[in-house]
Design an enzyme around this catalytic site. Structure first.
Site: not given
Length: 309
Positions: A227, A256, A274
């Protein structure tokens, strides 16, 4: 009580409406939820990295389950939820191989200048003397893995096939095929490449600190498939610009989507949106497990993949 609703927490989860409907559940979208529908919400299907604040959850008086489609669940305070009778589940281990594949792809792309090479060819910048400035190979290099869960183990196994020498560090010892470093800093100091694959939670925010980044050093590479919160992103960018870190290959970010201008002047980076765990193989399994957890919960049965406390 009104008929039960299963709420989708984010627009990216809209495709899950189909499987939920096929299983016989009524759904609602968080971004369209009317105040009058709140008492009917019994379960949330969630993308675990997105914060679900106590303030929001307290306005769902009959909520009993948060079913994360993702492996991670760092946007959910599990202890807070369970203290209030709300169970939390996740997609335990269902995309570990896919994430590990992506981590190795990032590693190779960065270490061997593959992305840069593609751009040079496409932009007409190919020069013969470039071949006389080669990058080092992988065989015999030291790989450090931060977090030896399902993903970390899968990375270490793959790394061995490339001739890398793997070691790892995590806060708790475990039986493993690879040596555990005495500390995270020692692992970073001893590694040419550091792959971050640990579970994210409140305890390890900024774990990959300036000190750890500088320990990897100006010839080293940091790969993050955990993360964004686990890495001090400001320190990472500064170290790349100053030459105190050689390279970074990232699939996850502090914010994000990450602002593109944030990376405009950061050299020697390979960035992906991601997407490490998103394959046509893993996504259906993850969705199916979340839907099954909803079914079990609403049927009054034990759920199949509770999140660790």
């Amino acid at each position: 009580m009104p008929a039960s609703l299963v709420m989708l927490s984010h627009p990216m989860l809209a495709p899950v409406e189909g499987p939920l409907a096929a299983a016989g559940f009524r759904t609602a979208r968080r971004w369209e939820l009317a105040d009058g529908e709140r008492p009917a919400v019994r379960a949330i299907v969630h993308a675990g990295e997105i914060p679900l604040t106590p303030d929001f959850l307290e306005r769902l008086p009959n909520l009993g389950l948060i079913a994360c489609v993702s492996v991670g669940y760092d946007g959910v305070d599990v202890a807070w939820c369970r203290a209030r009778g709300i169970e939390v589940t996740h997609a335990k281990g269902l995309n570990a191989d896919d994430v590990a594949d992506h981590a190795m792809g990032l590693l190779l792309a960065s270490w061997r200048n593959i992305v840069l090479g593609d751009r040079i060819v496409r932009e007409g910048g190919w020069r013969d003397d470039d071949r006389m400035r080669p990058r080092p190979g992988l065989k015999g290099r030291k790989l450090g893995v931060v977090g030896l869960g399902a993903i970390g183990e899968a990375v270490a196994r793959r790394a061995e096939a490339f001739g890398l020498e793997a070691a790892w560090w995590g806060p708790r010892p475990k039986d493993a095929a690879w040596p555990r470093a005495e500390s995270l800093l020692k692992l970073a100091q001893d590694s040419d490449i550091l792959v971050v694959a640990c579970r994210a939670d409140a305890s390890n925010r900024g774990l990959i600190s300036r000190e750890v980044i500088e320990a990897v050093g100006p010839r080293g590479l940091i790969v993050n498939v955990a993360r964004g919160s686990v890495v001090d992103e400001d320190a990472l960018i500064a170290a790349l610009k100053d030459g105190r870190l050689g390279r970074a290959a990232l699939d996850v970010f502090a914010q994000e989507p990450t602002p593109p201008e944030r990376w405009a002047d950061a050299p020697n980076t390979v960035l992906t949106p991601h997407s490490a765990g998103s394959t046509v193989d893993s996504i259906p399994r993850m969705v199916a497990q979340a839907v099954e957890n909803v079914r079990l919960f609403l049927a009054g049965e034990p759920v199949m993949s509770p999140a660790p406390a």
